[in-house]
Design a protein around this motif. Sequence first.
Motif, PDB file in Angstrom:
ATOM      1  N   VAL A 349      53.490  37.531  58.866  1.00 21.25           N
ATOM      2  CA  VAL A 349      53.179  38.486  57.802  1.00 21.25           C
ATOM      3  C   VAL A 349      51.815  39.120  58.084  1.00 21.25           C
ATOM      4  O   VAL A 349      51.642  40.332  58.032  1.00 21.25           O
ATOM      5  N   CYS A 353      51.051  43.065  58.913  1.00 20.70           N
ATOM      6  CA  CYS A 353      50.202  43.797  57.978  1.00 20.70           C
ATOM      7  C   CYS A 353      48.909  44.272  58.631  1.00 20.70           C
ATOM      8  O   CYS A 353      48.441  45.369  58.368  1.00 20.70           O
ATOM      9  N   THR A 358      53.352  46.988  56.729  1.00 18.93           N
ATOM     10  CA  THR A 358      53.568  46.095  55.591  1.00 18.93           C
ATOM     11  C   THR A 358      55.055  45.889  55.295  1.00 18.93           C
ATOM     12  O   THR A 358      55.436  44.853  54.768  1.00 18.93           O
ATOM     13  N   ARG A 359      55.873  46.890  55.654  1.00 21.20           N
ATOM     14  CA  ARG A 359      57.309  46.729  55.363  1.00 21.20           C
ATOM     15  C   ARG A 359      57.912  45.620  56.214  1.00 21.20           C
ATOM     16  O   ARG A 359      58.710  44.821  55.730  1.00 21.20           O
ATOM     17  N   ARG A 362      56.736  42.385  54.822  1.00 16.34           N
ATOM     18  CA  ARG A 362      57.491  42.043  53.626  1.00 16.34           C
ATOM     19  C   ARG A 362      58.868  41.476  53.996  1.00 16.34           C
ATOM     20  O   ARG A 362      59.380  40.566  53.361  1.00 16.34           O
ATOM     21  N   ASP A 366      60.179  37.959  52.777  1.00 16.69           N
ATOM     22  CA  ASP A 366      61.417  37.763  52.009  1.00 16.69           C
ATOM     23  C   ASP A 366      62.379  36.800  52.691  1.00 16.69           C
ATOM     24  O   ASP A 366      63.179  36.151  52.030  1.00 16.69           O
ATOM     25  N   MET A 379      50.869  37.663  52.085  1.00 17.03           N
ATOM     26  CA  MET A 379      51.530  38.931  51.735  1.00 17.03           C
ATOM     27  C   MET A 379      50.634  39.756  50.813  1.00 17.03           C
ATOM     28  O   MET A 379      50.490  40.963  50.991  1.00 17.03           O
ATOM     29  N   TYR A 383      49.100  43.488  51.714  1.00 15.90           N
ATOM     30  CA  TYR A 383      49.101  44.713  50.901  1.00 15.90           C
ATOM     31  C   TYR A 383      47.669  45.154  50.628  1.00 15.90           C
ATOM     32  O   TYR A 383      47.345  46.327  50.684  1.00 15.90           O
ATOM     33  N   GLU A 391      51.287  47.001  44.812  1.00 13.00           N
ATOM     34  CA  GLU A 391      52.215  45.995  45.331  1.00 13.00           C
ATOM     35  C   GLU A 391      51.554  44.620  45.322  1.00 13.00           C
ATOM     36  O   GLU A 391      52.169  43.630  44.944  1.00 13.00           O
ATOM     37  N   LEU A 395      52.898  41.310  43.192  1.00  9.53           N
ATOM     38  CA  LEU A 395      53.190  39.992  43.769  1.00  9.53           C
ATOM     39  C   LEU A 395      52.339  38.922  43.100  1.00  9.53           C
ATOM     40  O   LEU A 395      52.811  37.856  42.747  1.00  9.53           O
TER      41      LEU A 395
END
Length: 719
Positions: A349, A353, A358-359, A362, A366, A379, A383, A391, A395
């Motif tokens: 992660v 990032c 970031t996608r 994520r 997940d 995470m 962000y 975002e 979270l």
Amino acid sequence: MKTAFKSFTSYIQRCVSLLQNFSAKGMVTGGTVLHCHFLKKGVFSERFIAIRLLIMYLESRKLSEANQMVKEFNGFDLVVQNCLINANIKWGNLSEARKLFDEMPERNEITWTLLISGLMKCGRVEESMLYFERNPFKGVVSWTAGITGLVKNGSSFHGLKLFARLIESGVKPNQVTYSSIISACIEMSDFELGMSVLGLIIKTGFENNVSVCNSLITLCLRMHEFDLARKVFDRMETRDVVSWTAILDMYVEMGNLGEARRIFDEMPKRNEVSWSVIIARYNQYGDNIEALKLFRRMVREGIKPTISCFASILCALASLESLQAGKNIHAHITKIGIERDVFIGSSLVDLYCKCGETRDGRFVFDSIKNKNVVLWNSMIGGYSMNGQMDEAKYLFDNMPNRNNVSWGTLIGGYVEFKQFDTVFEVFNEMILSGETPTKPTFSSVLCACASVASLEKGKDIHGKILKLGFQYDVYLGTALTDMYAKCGDIESSKQVFDRMSERNEFSWTVMIQGLAESGFAKESLALFEEMKRNSSVAPNELMLLSVLFACSHCGLVDKGLEYFGAMESVYGIRPKGRHYTCVVDMLSRSGRLYEAEELINSMPFRPEANALAALLSGCKTYKDEEIAERTARKLVELAEKNSAGFVLLSNIYASAGRWTDVSNIRKLMREKGLKKSVGCSWVEVRNHLHSFYSEDGIHSKSAEINDILELLRSEMTDP
DNA sequence: ATAGGGTTAG
């Protein structure tokens, strides 16, 4: 048997260790070949071999082969069932393990211990303790499993209470039990207790045990008793890889990575942990290139990287922002099936990032089932570092458990993206929730105080830090020094700086800059000289800017020029636009307009608009129309390219009373769609921020404020 | 079967 082996048993032993080796290296094909060989030789029915084969298939998740093997054993074989429980726990199928456990007609201590430690590993402490109490075979291993489980779940105190019960029950602790107890002392930072455990260890004759000594070294190390750690190490009769790895880590902790590396290179034996540690430490010291080099060497030498090692190397790649290399490692990790590990996940992660993806970060987040706080924090941090604060906040609001790092990460994001109001809001919420901020969180909030120049808030934070009894580390000390300097309390700033036991580049920069910008130019220069004399920190760009600024404001023009000249030749720093601007300003202020103009002409790149403005303002003071005319032309040229130039030019025309020129420029700006960036200043009254804007944004009480200003002005002019 | 290493923020 006419083999090279002395007896049949030693042949079986050899086969078993061969299988173990294949199993450990994940070489299932090799194992399968051996399997066929055993069938042909007729030794397959040998129990040891069969069990070893089963374990191998289970470890490599060859389920159909494993099931086949299970069928070969008749009925409920205790050992086979234990193997199945063990495998299910390793795969995280706790319910399946429990089903097997419940269905077993008879169990032994291993069966019970497997379930107890399995539940502990999943954080189900209470359930585990229930089984512990019901366990009819309470031997050392069961007790030790219970103790370590408690310690690892953060209940060291209960772990110690269990240890006391163990002693009462008459069971003798072994070396593993002592190691666990020492871990408990480490976790509670209780050196005294550790020393009394040492007494018990000596009394029971375990003081020469390798494992116990290894744990003792770690205890001393964590308590910063380096001499004692070294003493324990030196008096050990035999040392294993763990001892060497522990002592290597001690030198890292002492800040001597070089010595640690020497030990690493000269260690009699290295295992995957030793490699992990040295790689992780290079990574933590910021030498990611060396970490990568070592990783490559490790792979070349055929050592299988551990999960933690992958985590470190992903972290190194994240710092280097090497997305492609990171993706390659990710692919490899997926291939060997550990991509769902939380440690790996946190690093992945972070990697995505830090590279701005970031996608993808994520997506990894997940995909991980057993999320822990650290993963959530990664995470949120991901962000935050990309400015996706909404975002991050979402979270944060929806995570199951928060810790002080979660708060700190969110706050850090708001600080970085300059949402200072939110910083203080969230920080207050944090305090109200009863969470204790960590040092980095305090540093972030102090940075926010410095940015809004709020001395009151800054002092409040300082008070909180003192109340918690936190020792200043470099970061916290620097943040405090900077806060006081930026809030105008240079005395306190200096005090904090003087008390710091360790200073880095940032600490010196902040103090030199603080003094220079608060008007203590001579002190600033003296500090710069002191730094060069007494510290290993090298001058940097920002320090030199402060030094030039100080010279400019003291009228030490020649000294300033000397520093400026030395920048590239002595310090190896290429002057930037702002350095030139500072020197031009210095020369212009003292009337050395010709030299200032020369300097601008000799610049290897376009000057800042401010440099030209400084020269123009000097021309005005010293009434040099010729240079003024030439400089103005340059400024017009520059103005075509940015709005700052236009604004400066219009201000200069305004101060010269050339109002038609002013309105022409403003018109031009409107046509080009350029907007003047709004100036803003603010003042803090009773912990409330009042902002004043140079253009339309008017303070709600501006009428009253102007009335009072008028009153004060009249009182000052007519006493 | 039980210990010793590793992930998040400045």
